[in-house]
Design a protein around this motif. Structure first.
Motif, PDB file in Angstrom:
ATOM      1  N   ALA A 122       0.826  -1.207   0.000  1.00 13.73           N
ATOM      2  CA  ALA A 122       0.000   0.000   0.000  1.00 13.73           C
ATOM      3  C   ALA A 122       0.857   1.253   0.000  1.00 13.73           C
ATOM      4  O   ALA A 122       0.564   2.224  -0.709  1.00 13.73           O
ATOM      5  N   ARG A 123       1.930   1.231   0.793  1.00 17.99           N
ATOM      6  CA  ARG A 123       2.818   2.405   0.862  1.00 17.99           C
ATOM      7  C   ARG A 123       3.547   2.610  -0.464  1.00 17.99           C
ATOM      8  O   ARG A 123       3.724   3.757  -0.910  1.00 17.99           O
ATOM      9  N   SER A 124       3.952   1.501  -1.093  1.00 17.05           N
ATOM     10  CA  SER A 124       4.668   1.617  -2.365  1.00 17.05           C
ATOM     11  C   SER A 124       3.761   2.105  -3.494  1.00 17.05           C
ATOM     12  O   SER A 124       4.241   2.639  -4.493  1.00 17.05           O
ATOM     13  N   SER A 125       2.434   1.927  -3.319  1.00 16.15           N
ATOM     14  CA  SER A 125       1.492   2.387  -4.342  1.00 16.15           C
ATOM     15  C   SER A 125       1.163   3.873  -4.191  1.00 16.15           C
ATOM     16  O   SER A 125       0.393   4.423  -4.978  1.00 16.15           O
ATOM     17  N   GLY A 126       1.717   4.511  -3.159  1.00 15.98           N
ATOM     18  CA  GLY A 126       1.542   5.945  -3.000  1.00 15.98           C
ATOM     19  C   GLY A 126       0.648   6.366  -1.855  1.00 15.98           C
ATOM     20  O   GLY A 126       0.466   7.563  -1.623  1.00 15.98           O
ATOM     21  N   LEU A 127       0.076   5.409  -1.127  1.00 17.44           N
ATOM     22  CA  LEU A 127      -0.782   5.750   0.003  1.00 17.44           C
ATOM     23  C   LEU A 127       0.067   6.199   1.191  1.00 17.44           C
ATOM     24  O   LEU A 127       1.147   5.653   1.434  1.00 17.44           O
ATOM     25  N   SER A 128      -0.427   7.178   1.927  1.00 15.88           N
ATOM     26  CA  SER A 128       0.260   7.609   3.138  1.00 15.88           C
ATOM     27  C   SER A 128       0.032   6.579   4.238  1.00 15.88           C
ATOM     28  O   SER A 128      -0.786   5.658   4.084  1.00 15.88           O
ATOM     29  N   TYR A 129       0.737   6.761   5.360  1.00 20.93           N
ATOM     30  CA  TYR A 129       0.567   5.803   6.463  1.00 20.93           C
ATOM     31  C   TYR A 129      -0.860   5.841   7.010  1.00 20.93           C
ATOM     32  O   TYR A 129      -1.458   4.805   7.291  1.00 20.93           O
ATOM     33  N   ILE A 130      -1.431   7.034   7.137  1.00 21.75           N
ATOM     34  CA  ILE A 130      -2.797   7.175   7.634  1.00 21.75           C
ATOM     35  C   ILE A 130      -3.783   6.529   6.667  1.00 21.75           C
ATOM     36  O   ILE A 130      -4.720   5.828   7.089  1.00 21.75           O
ATOM     37  N   GLN A 131      -3.603   6.756   5.363  1.00 29.00           N
ATOM     38  CA  GLN A 131      -4.483   6.153   4.359  1.00 29.00           C
ATOM     39  C   GLN A 131      -4.371   4.640   4.368  1.00 29.00           C
ATOM     40  O   GLN A 131      -5.376   3.928   4.243  1.00 29.00           O
ATOM     41  N   THR A 132      -3.155   4.149   4.514  1.00 33.16           N
ATOM     42  CA  THR A 132      -2.955   2.702   4.578  1.00 33.16           C
ATOM     43  C   THR A 132      -3.662   2.114   5.787  1.00 33.16           C
ATOM     44  O   THR A 132      -4.326   1.076   5.692  1.00 33.16           O
ATOM     45  N   LEU A 133      -3.542   2.801   6.916  1.00 38.76           N
ATOM     46  CA  LEU A 133      -4.183   2.335   8.148  1.00 38.76           C
ATOM     47  C   LEU A 133      -5.701   2.339   8.005  1.00 38.76           C
ATOM     48  O   LEU A 133      -6.367   1.377   8.397  1.00 38.76           O
ATOM     49  N   TRP A 134      -6.248   3.392   7.428  1.00 35.70           N
ATOM     50  CA  TRP A 134      -7.698   3.580   7.362  1.00 35.70           C
ATOM     51  C   TRP A 134      -8.359   2.698   6.298  1.00 35.70           C
ATOM     52  O   TRP A 134      -9.418   2.117   6.522  1.00 35.70           O
ATOM     53  N   TYR A 135      -7.723   2.616   5.119  1.00 37.35           N
ATOM     54  CA  TYR A 135      -8.357   1.928   3.995  1.00 37.35           C
ATOM     55  C   TYR A 135      -7.928   0.470   3.834  1.00 37.35           C
ATOM     56  O   TYR A 135      -8.673  -0.333   3.253  1.00 37.35           O
TER      57      TYR A 135
END
Length: 235
Positions: A122-135
């Motif tokens: 998820a992080r490598s696809s461009g999501l932030s840490y918060i976005q990764t956690l939430w989504y």
């Protein structure tokens, strides 16, 4: 035993009033402890310098204290430093503090159960840490947290009975009021049986709701568990 006398209309109304208080305290404490428990669990999982360590220390201390001590402290000790609460608010506050610590561990465990590879992807696809956690992480972790969360909520409902020590007019407090009268000896068994039945009905309904939510959110896991239980029974 006198079932007819124990189950008179006045006694039943008195018990139902106590049960209403039990449900009110439990529902408010469940909502608040779920909110605070999720926040504390996420803070522990995030491993924020200093903050996560402080949260971990607080959670561990609370988890290892008896709930009855927290109830006593909330109602009798806090007024000494100017924090006064009603019996109902003190019970809700004590239950919320204790259950928040328990739920925090459930949330942290659920979050830790998600493979690290998904987070990295998820992080490598461009999501932030918060976005990764939430989504990504939270939706998957929630499915795994449902059974232990419902089990904890059931425990919370039963733990409301401990507030009898501060005279909260909940179910057991009112039950004791019924069988403590002149005819109390004949009412003890009928009244306690009825009180136990009331607790059982609510907790059983919560268990059914948990199973349905689990099936809806994770049908594959639910089917696998059912197959495993069937196989175990056959063996």
């Amino acid at each position: 035993m006198d079932f007819a006398g124990a189950y008179s209309s006045s006694n039943l109304i008195y018990l139902l009033q106590g049960f209403a208080v039990t449900l009110k305290v439990a529902i408010v404490a469940i909502v608040l402890s779920f909110i605070f428990g999720c926040i504390l669990g996420i803070l522990r999982y995030a491993k924020i310098p200093v903050v996560s360590h402080v949260v971990a220390l607080v959670v561990e201390v609370i988890r290892n204290l008896p709930l009855i001590l927290i109830i006593f402290f909330t109602y009798f000790a806090l007024p000494e430093i100017g924090i006064k609460m009603s019996v109902t608010m003190a019970a809700i506050a004590a239950l919320t503090v204790f259950e928040s610590a328990m739920i925090a561990e459930i949330v942290r465990g659920g979050l830790n159960s998600i493979p690290k590879g998904q987070i990295e992807a998820a992080r490598s696809s461009g999501l932030s840490y918060i976005q990764t956690l939430w989504y990504i992480i939270l939706p998957q972790a929630l499915k795994k947290m449902i059974p232990p969360l419902v089990s904890q909520f059931i425990s919370l409902l039963k733990d409301t009975s401990l507030a009898i020590i501060i005279s909260l007019p909940e179910l057991l407090h009112n039950a004791k009021g019924v069988y403590s009268g002149e005819s109390g000896a004949k009412y003890i068994i009928p009244i306690l049986l009825l009180a136990g039945f009331m607790y059982f009905i609510v907790n059983y309904l919560l268990s059914i709701l948990a199973r349905r939510l689990e099936k809806r959110l994770d049908p594959d896991r639910s089917a696998a568990k059912q197959l495993a239980n069937t196989t175990e029974n056959l063996l």
